[in-house]
Design a protein around this motif. Structure first.
Motif, PDB file in Angstrom:
ATOM      1  N   ASP A 184      50.238  34.601  55.184  1.00 57.11           N
ATOM      2  CA  ASP A 184      48.715  34.423  54.986  1.00 57.11           C
ATOM      3  C   ASP A 184      48.425  35.956  55.001  1.00 57.11           C
ATOM      4  O   ASP A 184      48.480  36.546  56.259  1.00 57.11           O
ATOM      5  N   LEU A 185      47.967  36.695  54.171  1.00 57.74           N
ATOM      6  CA  LEU A 185      47.116  37.849  54.268  1.00 57.74           C
ATOM      7  C   LEU A 185      45.717  38.128  54.354  1.00 57.74           C
ATOM      8  O   LEU A 185      45.212  39.088  54.373  1.00 57.74           O
ATOM      9  N   ALA A 198      54.903  42.277  51.805  1.00 55.04           N
ATOM     10  CA  ALA A 198      54.549  40.714  51.826  1.00 55.04           C
ATOM     11  C   ALA A 198      55.840  40.143  51.171  1.00 55.04           C
ATOM     12  O   ALA A 198      56.120  39.205  51.757  1.00 55.04           O
ATOM     13  N   GLU A 231      52.322  47.225  49.818  1.00 56.84           N
ATOM     14  CA  GLU A 231      51.815  46.021  50.318  1.00 56.84           C
ATOM     15  C   GLU A 231      52.506  44.919  49.606  1.00 56.84           C
ATOM     16  O   GLU A 231      53.126  43.909  50.208  1.00 56.84           O
ATOM     17  N   ARG A 256      43.461  36.788  52.638  1.00 57.78           N
ATOM     18  CA  ARG A 256      42.924  36.748  51.444  1.00 57.78           C
ATOM     19  C   ARG A 256      43.444  35.815  50.509  1.00 57.78           C
ATOM     20  O   ARG A 256      44.695  36.263  50.122  1.00 57.78           O
ATOM     21  N   ARG A 297      44.061  39.500  42.880  1.00 55.30           N
ATOM     22  CA  ARG A 297      42.722  40.339  42.952  1.00 55.30           C
ATOM     23  C   ARG A 297      42.934  41.629  42.863  1.00 55.30           C
ATOM     24  O   ARG A 297      42.290  42.502  42.405  1.00 55.30           O
ATOM     25  N   LEU A 298      44.054  41.972  43.598  1.00 53.18           N
ATOM     26  CA  LEU A 298      44.576  43.541  43.577  1.00 53.18           C
ATOM     27  C   LEU A 298      44.750  44.060  42.272  1.00 53.18           C
ATOM     28  O   LEU A 298      44.209  45.244  41.745  1.00 53.18           O
ATOM     29  N   ASP A 349      51.600  35.653  44.990  1.00 54.43           N
ATOM     30  CA  ASP A 349      50.591  34.994  45.751  1.00 54.43           C
ATOM     31  C   ASP A 349      51.239  33.853  46.109  1.00 54.43           C
ATOM     32  O   ASP A 349      51.175  32.954  47.196  1.00 54.43           O
ATOM     33  N   ASP A 355      44.959  34.653  47.028  1.00 50.23           N
ATOM     34  CA  ASP A 355      45.079  35.284  45.696  1.00 50.23           C
ATOM     35  C   ASP A 355      44.877  36.904  45.849  1.00 50.23           C
ATOM     36  O   ASP A 355      44.502  37.486  44.857  1.00 50.23           O
ATOM     37  N   HIS A 356      45.558  37.377  46.931  1.00 49.70           N
ATOM     38  CA  HIS A 356      45.348  38.798  47.073  1.00 49.70           C
ATOM     39  C   HIS A 356      46.006  39.579  45.935  1.00 49.70           C
ATOM     40  O   HIS A 356      45.341  40.569  45.696  1.00 49.70           O
ATOM     41  N   PHE A 357      47.212  39.356  45.763  1.00 47.73           N
ATOM     42  CA  PHE A 357      47.543  40.442  44.831  1.00 47.73           C
ATOM     43  C   PHE A 357      46.903  40.230  43.375  1.00 47.73           C
ATOM     44  O   PHE A 357      46.930  41.328  42.636  1.00 47.73           O
ATOM     45  N   LYS A 390      49.809  50.340  47.037  1.00 47.65           N
ATOM     46  CA  LYS A 390      49.782  48.886  46.371  1.00 47.65           C
ATOM     47  C   LYS A 390      51.394  48.315  46.671  1.00 47.65           C
ATOM     48  O   LYS A 390      51.623  47.289  47.145  1.00 47.65           O
TER      49      LYS A 390
END
Length: 190
Positions: A137-138, A183, A179, A140, A146-147, A128, A142-144, A176
């Motif tokens: 920018d994904l 990223a 992703e 969201r 949260r994932l 992140d 803290d995307h990873f 995942k």
């Protein structure tokens, strides 16, 4: 995160982690990492074993986990210290698989000073951070991070049986992973 109690379920956890992080190990994100893979004693065997571990249709026992851990230890030992930059990501992905393998083998105590979930969280947080630093920018924050929390919150679920839940978790791990690779490829391009 509570670790599965039986060894078969722990092997399944290693397989899910491998499905999630092995593509990062093999994604070609770093020239330095690719050079290390090229001089590794068993590059083809390592690639085949990573693939087998992430395939729920392949039977995997502790013997294969032990071989995988050995291959990864050899690879990680090619670095005198933890690398930085783009090499950090495949190095840490390999380390996460190796640590989970050691857990399944009983070489990493459940009450280790740093739980495995914290190692995974640190990696996701670093991804992140790299995305933010690189301007990727994904949509969201803290995307990873949260994932990884979402994956952990799915509950134990792994029983050691070749069941629908295990196969679903491997499928989710692969999604995942895609992703992560996409990223990181975007973030490290520039």
């Amino acid at each position: 995160m509570a670790l599965p109690g039986n060894q078969a379920a722990r092997i399944q956890l290693v397989r899910c982690v491998t499905a999630r992080f092995a593509p990062i190990v093999e994604a070609g994100l770093s020239e330095e990492w690719e050079e290390a893979l090229a001089v590794h004693a068993h590059p083809r065997e390592l690639a085949e074993l990573l693939s087998a571990m992430a395939d729920p249709g392949v039977v995997v026992g502790l013997d294969r986990v032990e071989v995988l851990v050995g291959f990864l230890e050899e690879l990680l030992d090619l670095f005198a210290e933890e690398p930085v930059g783009s090499t950090y990501y495949p190095f840490k992905a390999a380390e996460l698989i190796e640590l989970h393998g050691r857990m399944a083998m009983g070489d990493l105590p459940d009450d280790a000073p740093v739980p495995l979930s914290e190692w995974v969280d640190r990696f996701a947080g670093h991804v992140d951070w790299q995305l933010g630093r690189s301007g990727v920018d994904l949509g969201r924050p803290d995307h990873f991070a949260r994932l990884e929390r979402m994956l952990r919150d799915l509950g134990p679920g792994l029983t050691g049986s070749d069941d629908v839940d295990f196969r679903q978790r491997v499928r989710e791990a692969r999604e995942k992973s895609a992703e992560y690779v996409s990223a990181l490829s975007s973030a490290l391009r520039g």
